[in-house]
Design a protein around this motif. Sequence first.
Motif, PDB file in Angstrom:
ATOM      1  N   UNK A 175       0.833  -1.199   0.000  1.00 45.45           N
ATOM      2  CA  UNK A 175       0.000   0.000   0.000  1.00 45.45           C
ATOM      3  C   UNK A 175       0.874   1.259   0.000  1.00 45.45           C
ATOM      4  N   UNK A 176       1.945   1.237   0.769  1.00 42.72           N
ATOM      5  CA  UNK A 176       2.862   2.395   0.797  1.00 42.72           C
ATOM      6  C   UNK A 176       3.523   2.603  -0.562  1.00 42.72           C
ATOM      7  N   UNK A 177       3.869   1.504  -1.227  1.00 40.35           N
ATOM      8  CA  UNK A 177       4.444   1.606  -2.571  1.00 40.35           C
ATOM      9  C   UNK A 177       3.447   2.239  -3.540  1.00 40.35           C
ATOM     10  N   UNK A 178       2.194   1.806  -3.469  1.00 39.51           N
ATOM     11  CA  UNK A 178       1.146   2.360  -4.337  1.00 39.51           C
ATOM     12  C   UNK A 178       0.996   3.858  -4.073  1.00 39.51           C
ATOM     13  N   UNK A 179       0.985   4.237  -2.803  1.00 42.03           N
ATOM     14  CA  UNK A 179       0.841   5.653  -2.463  1.00 42.03           C
ATOM     15  C   UNK A 179       2.010   6.473  -2.995  1.00 42.03           C
ATOM     16  N   UNK A 180       3.201   5.956  -2.877  1.00 42.94           N
ATOM     17  CA  UNK A 180       4.381   6.664  -3.383  1.00 42.94           C
ATOM     18  C   UNK A 180       4.304   6.832  -4.896  1.00 42.94           C
ATOM     19  N   UNK A 181       3.880   5.813  -5.594  1.00 43.07           N
ATOM     20  CA  UNK A 181       3.742   5.890  -7.052  1.00 43.07           C
ATOM     21  C   UNK A 181       2.679   6.912  -7.425  1.00 43.07           C
ATOM     22  N   UNK A 182       1.578   6.937  -6.675  1.00 41.65           N
ATOM     23  CA  UNK A 182       0.514   7.897  -6.953  1.00 41.65           C
ATOM     24  C   UNK A 182       1.012   9.329  -6.769  1.00 41.65           C
ATOM     25  N   UNK A 183       1.925   9.522  -5.840  1.00 46.17           N
ATOM     26  CA  UNK A 183       2.490  10.858  -5.590  1.00 46.17           C
ATOM     27  C   UNK A 183       3.643  11.172  -6.541  1.00 46.17           C
ATOM     28  N   UNK A 184       4.015  10.193  -7.360  1.00 45.08           N
ATOM     29  CA  UNK A 184       5.094  10.398  -8.295  1.00 45.08           C
ATOM     30  C   UNK A 184       6.467  10.283  -7.684  1.00 45.08           C
ATOM     31  N   UNK A 185       6.546   9.534  -6.566  1.00 47.32           N
ATOM     32  CA  UNK A 185       7.812   9.344  -5.881  1.00 47.32           C
ATOM     33  C   UNK A 185       8.280   7.925  -6.097  1.00 47.32           C
ATOM     34  N   UNK A 186       9.564   7.755  -6.054  1.00 47.28           N
ATOM     35  CA  UNK A 186      10.114   6.398  -6.124  1.00 47.28           C
ATOM     36  C   UNK A 186       9.961   5.738  -4.777  1.00 47.28           C
ATOM     37  N   UNK A 187       9.676   4.436  -4.736  1.00 48.92           N
ATOM     38  CA  UNK A 187       9.512   3.753  -3.435  1.00 48.92           C
ATOM     39  C   UNK A 187      10.791   3.707  -2.639  1.00 48.92           C
TER      40      UNK A 187
END
Length: 140
Positions: free
Chosen positions: A128-140
């Motif tokens: 879920x944290x990875x998905x959130x980071x991708x949604x924000x345009x950040x690398x995990x």
Amino acid sequence: MSKRLAMRAVTLLILVALSLLASAQTPKPAQKSKTLVDYQSELGLSDTQVADVTRTLDLFKSEIRAYQSELVKTERSLAARVRAGGPAEEIKADLRKSSDLHFQLRYLDVVTSRKVEAILSPDQMARWREIQQKKRGQAP
């Protein structure tokens, strides 16, 4: 700075804050952003987990609305007292209540996050944290 000028500055500050608060609460027609439960298959959430998360978030939304409603009332009271040159002790009480409501809103967010985290497995939480980071345009 004269007392009268100081009161005008405080009044202006409160009116600006109320304006920002009111505009933040105005519903904006925007596309609904995806929530955790929208990623049920990607996260491998069971139906029970989805129901638990949904129930937790619904309760959160309900409590948020109640706190926001009380906050708006308190901010309006505060602005009216300042405009009317009300007693400092009453203004102080409204300021304290406003501060307490802001605290409650932030704390409710933390508590709700912890409840949701407890529903998910560590692996699901990491995904879920990875998905959130991708949604924000950040690398995990």
